[in-house]
Write a protein that holds these residues in place. Structure first.
Motif, PDB file in Angstrom:
ATOM      1  N   ASN A 182       0.817  -1.209   0.000  1.00 35.12           N
ATOM      2  CA  ASN A 182       0.000   0.000   0.000  1.00 35.12           C
ATOM      3  C   ASN A 182       0.853   1.262   0.000  1.00 35.12           C
ATOM      4  O   ASN A 182       0.544   2.243  -0.703  1.00 35.12           O
ATOM      5  CB  ASN A 182      -0.935   0.006   1.211  1.00 35.12           C
ATOM      6  N   GLU A 183       1.927   1.247   0.781  1.00 37.03           N
ATOM      7  CA  GLU A 183       2.826   2.398   0.817  1.00 37.03           C
ATOM      8  C   GLU A 183       3.510   2.580  -0.537  1.00 37.03           C
ATOM      9  O   GLU A 183       3.655   3.701  -1.026  1.00 37.03           O
ATOM     10  CB  GLU A 183       3.882   2.204   1.912  1.00 37.03           C
ATOM     11  N   TYR A 184       3.924   1.465  -1.123  1.00 39.50           N
ATOM     12  CA  TYR A 184       4.572   1.525  -2.439  1.00 39.50           C
ATOM     13  C   TYR A 184       3.626   2.106  -3.482  1.00 39.50           C
ATOM     14  O   TYR A 184       4.000   2.975  -4.280  1.00 39.50           O
ATOM     15  CB  TYR A 184       5.032   0.134  -2.866  1.00 39.50           C
ATOM     16  N   GLN A 185       2.372   1.632  -3.482  1.00 47.91           N
ATOM     17  CA  GLN A 185       1.402   2.108  -4.463  1.00 47.91           C
ATOM     18  C   GLN A 185       1.164   3.604  -4.332  1.00 47.91           C
ATOM     19  O   GLN A 185       1.086   4.320  -5.334  1.00 47.91           O
ATOM     20  CB  GLN A 185       0.084   1.343  -4.306  1.00 47.91           C
ATOM     21  N   LYS A 186       1.053   4.087  -3.102  1.00 45.55           N
ATOM     22  CA  LYS A 186       0.814   5.515  -2.894  1.00 45.55           C
ATOM     23  C   LYS A 186       1.991   6.351  -3.392  1.00 45.55           C
ATOM     24  O   LYS A 186       1.808   7.379  -4.067  1.00 45.55           O
ATOM     25  CB  LYS A 186       0.564   5.817  -1.414  1.00 45.55           C
ATOM     26  N   ILE A 187       3.212   5.903  -3.080  1.00 49.92           N
ATOM     27  CA  ILE A 187       4.399   6.628  -3.523  1.00 49.92           C
ATOM     28  C   ILE A 187       4.502   6.600  -5.044  1.00 49.92           C
ATOM     29  O   ILE A 187       4.849   7.606  -5.680  1.00 49.92           O
ATOM     30  CB  ILE A 187       5.664   6.038  -2.878  1.00 49.92           C
ATOM     31  N   GLY A 227      -3.021  -5.958 -24.669  1.00 55.57           N
ATOM     32  CA  GLY A 227      -1.573  -6.049 -24.776  1.00 55.57           C
ATOM     33  C   GLY A 227      -0.820  -5.239 -23.754  1.00 55.57           C
ATOM     34  O   GLY A 227       0.397  -5.184 -23.776  1.00 55.57           O
ATOM     35  N   ILE A 228      -1.547  -4.569 -22.826  1.00 53.55           N
ATOM     36  CA  ILE A 228      -0.904  -3.725 -21.831  1.00 53.55           C
ATOM     37  C   ILE A 228      -1.056  -4.361 -20.458  1.00 53.55           C
ATOM     38  O   ILE A 228      -2.161  -4.685 -20.041  1.00 53.55           O
ATOM     39  CB  ILE A 228      -1.523  -2.311 -21.826  1.00 53.55           C
ATOM     40  N   PRO A 229       0.052  -4.577 -19.743  1.00 54.13           N
ATOM     41  CA  PRO A 229      -0.027  -5.205 -18.422  1.00 54.13           C
ATOM     42  C   PRO A 229      -0.745  -4.306 -17.430  1.00 54.13           C
ATOM     43  O   PRO A 229      -0.383  -3.158 -17.237  1.00 54.13           O
ATOM     44  CB  PRO A 229       1.447  -5.390 -18.032  1.00 54.13           C
ATOM     45  N   THR A 230      -1.793  -4.814 -16.819  1.00 53.11           N
ATOM     46  CA  THR A 230      -2.625  -4.035 -15.909  1.00 53.11           C
ATOM     47  C   THR A 230      -2.732  -4.735 -14.570  1.00 53.11           C
ATOM     48  O   THR A 230      -3.268  -5.837 -14.500  1.00 53.11           O
ATOM     49  CB  THR A 230      -4.035  -3.858 -16.506  1.00 53.11           C
ATOM     50  N   PRO A 231      -2.238  -4.114 -13.502  1.00 57.25           N
ATOM     51  CA  PRO A 231      -2.367  -4.742 -12.176  1.00 57.25           C
ATOM     52  C   PRO A 231      -3.826  -4.967 -11.820  1.00 57.25           C
ATOM     53  O   PRO A 231      -4.697  -4.170 -12.167  1.00 57.25           O
ATOM     54  CB  PRO A 231      -1.723  -3.691 -11.239  1.00 57.25           C
ATOM     55  N   GLU A 232      -4.091  -6.055 -11.137  1.00 62.36           N
ATOM     56  CA  GLU A 232      -5.469  -6.370 -10.747  1.00 62.36           C
ATOM     57  C   GLU A 232      -6.039  -5.324  -9.797  1.00 62.36           C
ATOM     58  O   GLU A 232      -7.222  -5.037  -9.804  1.00 62.36           O
ATOM     59  CB  GLU A 232      -5.511  -7.746 -10.069  1.00 62.36           C
ATOM     60  N   ASP A 233      -5.186  -4.734  -8.967  1.00 62.67           N
ATOM     61  CA  ASP A 233      -5.659  -3.819  -7.934  1.00 62.67           C
ATOM     62  C   ASP A 233      -5.051  -2.438  -8.144  1.00 62.67           C
ATOM     63  O   ASP A 233      -4.486  -1.853  -7.237  1.00 62.67           O
ATOM     64  CB  ASP A 233      -5.304  -4.326  -6.541  1.00 62.67           C
ATOM     65  N   ASP A 234      -5.188  -1.912  -9.365  1.00 67.67           N
ATOM     66  CA  ASP A 234      -4.453  -0.679  -9.658  1.00 67.67           C
ATOM     67  C   ASP A 234      -5.318   0.574  -9.577  1.00 67.67           C
ATOM     68  O   ASP A 234      -5.019   1.563 -10.237  1.00 67.67           O
ATOM     69  CB  ASP A 234      -3.777  -0.781 -11.029  1.00 67.67           C
ATOM     70  N   LYS A 235      -6.385   0.563  -8.803  1.00 68.06           N
ATOM     71  CA  LYS A 235      -7.190   1.774  -8.635  1.00 68.06           C
ATOM     72  C   LYS A 235      -6.353   2.845  -7.953  1.00 68.06           C
ATOM     73  O   LYS A 235      -5.705   2.607  -6.956  1.00 68.06           O
ATOM     74  CB  LYS A 235      -8.427   1.454  -7.784  1.00 68.06           C
ATOM     75  N   VAL A 236      -6.378   4.051  -8.525  1.00 58.12           N
ATOM     76  CA  VAL A 236      -5.602   5.143  -7.957  1.00 58.12           C
ATOM     77  C   VAL A 236      -6.271   5.651  -6.692  1.00 58.12           C
ATOM     78  O   VAL A 236      -7.469   5.892  -6.659  1.00 58.12           O
ATOM     79  CB  VAL A 236      -5.490   6.307  -8.969  1.00 58.12           C
ATOM     80  N   GLU A 237      -5.495   5.771  -5.635  1.00 60.85           N
ATOM     81  CA  GLU A 237      -6.004   6.320  -4.385  1.00 60.85           C
ATOM     82  C   GLU A 237      -5.328   7.657  -4.129  1.00 60.85           C
ATOM     83  O   GLU A 237      -4.121   7.732  -4.009  1.00 60.85           O
ATOM     84  CB  GLU A 237      -5.721   5.360  -3.214  1.00 60.85           C
ATOM     85  N   LEU A 238      -6.124   8.721  -4.080  1.00 59.44           N
ATOM     86  CA  LEU A 238      -5.568  10.063  -3.918  1.00 59.44           C
ATOM     87  C   LEU A 238      -6.041  10.691  -2.625  1.00 59.44           C
ATOM     88  O   LEU A 238      -7.108  10.388  -2.149  1.00 59.44           O
ATOM     89  CB  LEU A 238      -5.985  10.948  -5.105  1.00 59.44           C
ATOM     90  N   THR A 278       4.404   9.732  -7.629  1.00 63.54           N
ATOM     91  CA  THR A 278       5.452   9.916  -8.631  1.00 63.54           C
ATOM     92  C   THR A 278       4.855  10.103 -10.015  1.00 63.54           C
ATOM     93  O   THR A 278       5.294  10.965 -10.788  1.00 63.54           O
ATOM     94  CB  THR A 278       6.409   8.703  -8.637  1.00 63.54           C
ATOM     95  N   LEU A 279       3.833   9.315 -10.355  1.00 61.65           N
ATOM     96  CA  LEU A 279       3.169   9.447 -11.651  1.00 61.65           C
ATOM     97  C   LEU A 279       2.519  10.818 -11.805  1.00 61.65           C
ATOM     98  O   LEU A 279       2.556  11.418 -12.890  1.00 61.65           O
ATOM     99  CB  LEU A 279       2.107   8.356 -11.828  1.00 61.65           C
ATOM    100  N   VAL A 280       1.928  11.318 -10.731  1.00 63.26           N
ATOM    101  CA  VAL A 280       1.314  12.648 -10.768  1.00 63.26           C
ATOM    102  C   VAL A 280       2.390  13.707 -11.004  1.00 63.26           C
ATOM    103  O   VAL A 280       2.198  14.645 -11.800  1.00 63.26           O
ATOM    104  CB  VAL A 280       0.541  12.940  -9.469  1.00 63.26           C
ATOM    105  N   ASP A 281       3.548  13.563 -10.332  1.00 63.51           N
ATOM    106  CA  ASP A 281       4.656  14.496 -10.532  1.00 63.51           C
ATOM    107  C   ASP A 281       5.152  14.459 -11.982  1.00 63.51           C
ATOM    108  O   ASP A 281       5.413  15.499 -12.596  1.00 63.51           O
ATOM    109  CB  ASP A 281       5.819  14.164  -9.592  1.00 63.51           C
TER     110      ASP A 281
END
Length: 224
Positions: free
Chosen positions: A4-9, A213-224, A13-16
């Motif tokens: 969870n910490e990794y996903q938030k960071i 064709g694009i790898p998509t994590p199963e639990d990749d909902k963005v949490e802001l 980073t993606l937003v930056d």
């Protein structure tokens, strides 16, 4: 670091990266409206769109890719198409196209108008301009996407493994990454000459399934 910490960071980073991509690709963006009202800063605008649209990480990553793919065409297109002069509208168009490409059940442009508080006509114009600059090439090969994703993950600040992470470190690291992206992804042919291995000490392992064709994590909902 737990997942969870990794996903938030990573999302931060993606937003930056998105914010800096807009600022560097459209450096002449105005800070006030025609009526003289202040415009919300780009970082806040990006987070607002992601939160209101409940975007996934994969959608944001693909949108960022589209922004890099159109960079060589922005100046020429801007000469006769005013909508392209606005980086925020073009990011919105990239997010819309990425969402439509990845998911069958997607928002209408009328819904995006409510999310972004922009007229449907402008959204239609921005989407059309983006598609034409992309030459309607929304597909990204799995190999190319994975290499791009690896570079995005390398922008995660090393200091994120400490208890505290400074904004300065995040911004500096992301800025460096932006220059790598600019050199590497404006032309797809360059990707074959680039090797940016993911450091095992910095990246967690996540299971992916493929969407177009694009790898998509199963639990990749963005949490802001």
């Amino acid at each position: 670091m737990n997942p969870n910490e990794y996903q938030k960071i990573y999302v931060d980073t993606l937003v930056d990266i998105t914010t800096l991509t807009i600022r560097t690709s459209w450096p002449m963006e105005v800070s006030t409206t025609k009526e003289g009202q202040p415009v919300v800063n780009t970082h806040a605008f990006v987070r607002h769109l992601l939160k209101r649209s409940r975007a996934t990480r994969s959608t944001l990553q693909l949108a960022i890719f589209y922004l890099f793919r159109i960079r060589p065409h922005i100046n020429k297109r801007s000469e006769f198409d005013p909508i392209v002069k606005c980086g925020r509208r073009m990011f919105l168009a990239a997010l819309i196209c990425a969402h439509k490409y990845l998911y069958d059940n997607t928002f209408t442009n009328a819904s995006w108008a409510k999310i972004s508080k922009l007229p449907v006509k402008e959204i239609n114009q921005a989407e059309r301009a983006l598609l034409e600059m992309l030459d309607y090439r929304l597909f990204v090969s799995s190999e190319l996407y994975q290499k791009f994703e690896s570079q995005l993950k390398e922008a995660i600040p090393i200091s994120s493994h400490n208890t505290t992470t400074t904004t300065t470190t995040t911004t500096t690291t992301t800025t460096t990454s932006i220059h790598h992206h600019k050199r590497s992804f404006e032309e797809e042919s360059n990707i074959n000459n680039i090797s940016h291995p993911i450091k095992k000490s910095r990246i967690q392992n996540y299971s992916h399934h493929l969407v177009h064709g694009i790898p998509t994590p199963e639990d990749d909902k963005v949490e802001l």
